[in-house]
Design a protein around this motif. Sequence first.
Motif, PDB file in Angstrom:
ATOM      1  N   TYR A   2       0.848  -1.182   0.000  1.00 53.68           N
ATOM      2  CA  TYR A   2       0.000   0.000   0.000  1.00 53.68           C
ATOM      3  C   TYR A   2       0.881   1.227   0.000  1.00 53.68           C
ATOM      4  CZ  TYR A   2      -4.158  -2.622   1.425  1.00 53.68           C
ATOM      5  OH  TYR A   2      -5.212  -3.460   1.498  1.00 53.68           O
ATOM      6  N   GLU A  64      -6.586   2.173   0.448  1.00 51.40           N
ATOM      7  CA  GLU A  64      -7.665   1.668   1.299  1.00 51.40           C
ATOM      8  C   GLU A  64      -9.021   1.952   0.639  1.00 51.40           C
ATOM      9  OE1 GLU A  64      -7.190   0.012   4.075  1.00 51.40           O
ATOM     10  OE2 GLU A  64      -5.156   0.520   4.722  1.00 51.40           O
ATOM     11  N   GLU A  94     -12.198  -0.788   5.841  1.00 55.34           N
ATOM     12  CA  GLU A  94     -11.235  -0.234   4.870  1.00 55.34           C
ATOM     13  C   GLU A  94     -11.540   1.238   4.619  1.00 55.34           C
ATOM     14  OE1 GLU A  94      -8.952  -2.092   4.720  1.00 55.34           O
ATOM     15  OE2 GLU A  94      -9.492  -4.177   4.367  1.00 55.34           O
ATOM     16  N   HIS A  97     -10.076   3.004   7.447  1.00 56.57           N
ATOM     17  CA  HIS A  97      -8.612   3.090   7.324  1.00 56.57           C
ATOM     18  C   HIS A  97      -8.222   4.255   6.420  1.00 56.57           C
ATOM     19  CE1 HIS A  97      -8.271  -1.494   8.282  1.00 56.57           C
ATOM     20  NE2 HIS A  97      -8.799  -0.794   9.253  1.00 56.57           N
ATOM     21  N   GLU A 177      -7.182  -5.036  11.322  1.00 62.26           N
ATOM     22  CA  GLU A 177      -6.872  -5.899  10.175  1.00 62.26           C
ATOM     23  C   GLU A 177      -6.982  -7.384  10.487  1.00 62.26           C
ATOM     24  OE1 GLU A 177      -6.539  -5.468   7.096  1.00 62.26           O
ATOM     25  OE2 GLU A 177      -6.073  -3.351   6.861  1.00 62.26           O
TER      26      GLU A 177
HETATM   27 FE   LIG Z   1      -7.080  -1.699   5.495  1.00 63.72          FE
END
Ligand SMILES: [Fe+2]
Lengths: 332, 94
Positions: A2, A64, A94, A97, A177
Amino acid sequence: MYTTELKDKSQKQAATPLSAEDPERLAAFEARVAADDFIEPKDWMPDAYRKTLVRQISQHAHSEIVGMLPEGNWITRAPSLRRKAVLLAKVQDEGGHGLYLYAAAETLGTSRDEMVEALHSGRAKYSTIFNYPTLTWADIGAIGWLVDGAAIMNQVPLQRTSYGPYARAMVRICKEESFHQRQGYEIMTTLAKGSAEQKRMAQDALDRWWWPSLMMFGPPDDNSPNSAQSMRWRIKRESNDEIRQRFVDATVPQAEAIGLSIPDADLKWNEARDAYDFGAIDWEEFYAVVRGEGPVAKERMAARVSAREDGRWVREAALAHAEKRAVRLAAE
Amino acid sequence: MSKEWPLWEVFIRAKNGLAHKHAGSVHAADARMALEAARDTYTRRMEGVSLWVVPSVSITASDPGEAEALFAPAQDKVYRHPTFYTVPDGVKNI
Ligand SMILES: [Fe+2]
Ligand SMILES: [Fe+2]
């Protein structure tokens, strides 16, 4: 991953050369970071540190948010109410996040609009993994197991990253997570133990997601130009290849445990290294996806842009309403 | 580009008896919406029983450049701590 250093188009040249900055302040900053002290929003920091962080954190946030799309695709078609509730909760996480991370980046002086604009105009990048399509329900299993699994491997060390707001966001994210990976692995386990056709579906998903998952950790260390600086600044805490190796070592036994096979003929336990050797990664594919040539890259961006545009009138109306009310309240 | 929704700082009381603690921020058009966004963003796992939202612009923070002037004087006032004082051996409950 990411947070892989994917250069965006604004980064043609390196930022302000470090030498242009007050050497005394710079030395004090470097010493603090080297001593594992945290840097907080109002502290002095080198311009390049700020820019690298904004790029990395916003890239992470975009990942995300865009990452909600491939899974969101299956919410209405989840095979049971339990799976549907779980997937919904995961996708909502998500979204959360993304918001924690955008907020962390905003403390560095960039705005939410600027970041979203950079994503929608194609200047900012997001993880290449989300430019692959989710063709079957098994892909939801593979994503949770492999993609979230890879994300965890990468994010755990970032809980000790040097920028306070980023580190705090990562602590929250890591806590959330852990169920993501398990629910994915549970889907894979169920399919792998099911009918021959279900097992084939699980294997097919693993075949398609394995290599893109390994690519999530970013280019090999010898081809990762900004890594050394980022390690020194504790923006990154471990090298791409180190984390990739740890992921392979953790995941291979998990595949074996449910009777699935990793699609890599060169995969072999290496007694001497106490680790798995694995085959060469097709970096040409990776860079093509980074350039926006992923199978569903255009759909992903179109979905984000239309969500933004379709919601514009709502955002404007809410603001107009709030402003009107504030005026009325003040007059009372 | 239209105007961004203002930023709010979110504080959560984990349970009664504890103080509210900073959790993060949200964008929202007004206070009511900020509370709802904070609830969705920061309390999906029973993190709290009460929320505060404060417009970020209303917070005045100390300047890290003045940290030394502000906080260092406390360092040479060790006599504010009980360990500074000697108590004869064997004396208890003090
Ligand atoms: Fe995530
Ligand atoms: Fe996740």
